[in-house]
Enzyme design. Structure first.
Site: not given
Ligand code: NAG
Ligand code: NAG
Length: 319
Positions: A135, A246, A248
């Site tokens: 990001c 993202h 994660e």
């Protein structure tokens, strides 16, 4: 006699592993099975978080790296250049996380630039050192490589999207070894969570010679305003990687008001990318000389705070 046969076995084993390395080439990691990935702390911008500290790392990024077999070293933003050089020579890769810091004037940008320059120099000299930006971290990599802030409004706020893969994706290192089915589903299922206002348009990317020379575009997406933005990039020559989305969050963030992809394919995608990045780190032979010093720097010395009642994260490390 005993010693002799023992030595012989050792010798044979050495030959064997050397042989294997040669056969399997670079994909067989023989280098470093105790990697440490540095995560640069992020500047707190959210008012509700300020009482806990001035910098932070959401625990999801830590778990993401740990889940693939690496330890994590949080890197503070208050050190000297010499201290960052020392850290660089001890860690095996760097993760630049999301957030809301200024890409040119913040301490996050300043420290990232120091590591970026060290990474370029090391990789240029054959000392493999991977850097991953997620990001804001990816946006920062484009500023560092191009020397300009080329970002414009390309909002994709709280939305899960499939990736529009480019031809380069199918010969990329990041997605190499992905099952065919996942490559297909990546293009038709919403497996990637986007939480950004700015982005690099495909047009801006293609008009910048530095970016075109440095990175391959692996995927693009269309933002809420219809703008085509670059969503995944991979260094052509250097192990630098960026995702505007993202990975994660898929296995590690659960706020039900946010569109985090949790399907089996979404979690598989996240796991494979974490493994890919940590495997890149295994190729780095940087290490701590002193195990005591190493132990004191690792994330295990810190305790995350429960943050589910004042942020979109479940747990955050504050520094
Ligand atoms: C995918 O990318 C191509 C090339 O940039 C573009 O023409 C197309 O509209 C994109 N499709 C989607 C669904 O984003
Ligand atoms: C959040 O929860 C923790 C632990 O239950 C509590 O100590 C803290 O005061 C809460 N914070 C807010 C902003 O409600």
């Amino acid at each position: 006699m005993r010693l002799r046969s023992f030595l012989c076995v050792l010798f044979v084993r050495d030959c064997f592993s050397f042989h294997q390395t040669k056969l399997r080439g670079l994909k067989q990691n023989t280098g470093n099975d105790r990697p440490v990935i540095g995560i640069l702390t992020q500047i707190v911008s959210d008012e509700a978080m300020k009482q806990y500290g001035s910098t932070y790392i959401p625990a999801s990024y830590v778990k993401y790296i740990e889940s693939a077999g690496s330890r994590v070293m949080p890197i503070k933003l208050t050190l000297t250049t010499t201290e960052y050089e020392n850290i660089f020579s001890r860690i095996n890769g760097l993760l630049l996380i999301g957030g809301a810091s200024n890409l040119e004037t913040s301490d996050f940008a300043r420290v990232s630039r120091i590591f970026y320059q060290l990474a370029l120099k090391a990789n240029g000299a054959g000392d493999h050192f991977p850097v991953w930006g997620t990001c804001l971290g990816m946006q920062l990599l484009t500023v560092l490589v191009s020397g300009h802030n080329l970002l414009t409004k390309a909002t994709a706020e709280n939305v899960a999207l499939p990736l529009n893969l480019t031809e380069a994706a199918f010969s990329s290192r990041m997605f190499e070894g992905f099952p065919d089915e996942l490559m297909k589903d990546l293009q038709r299922e919403p497996l990637t969570g986007h939480f950004h206002h700015y982005g690099l348009t495909v047009k801006a990317f293609k008009q910048n010679k530095e970016l075109m020379d440095f990175f391959s575009v692996i995927s693009t997406n269309v933002g809420d305003n219809g703008v085509h933005f670059v969503s995944t990039i991979e260094g052509k020559r250097f192990p630098l990687y960026g995702v505007q989305w993202h990975p994660e969050v898929n296995p590690f963030q659960w706020d039900s008001t946010l569109n985090f992809p949790h399907s089996p394919h979404a979690v598989q995608l996240s796991s494979l990318l974490a493994q890919f990045f940590v495997n890149e780190g295994r190729r780095s032979l940087h290490k701590f000389d002193d195990p005591k010093e190493e132990a004191l720097t690792l994330i295990y010395n810190y305790t995350p705070v429960f943050a589910g009642n004042f942020s979109g994260y479940e747990q955050i490390y504050f520094f």
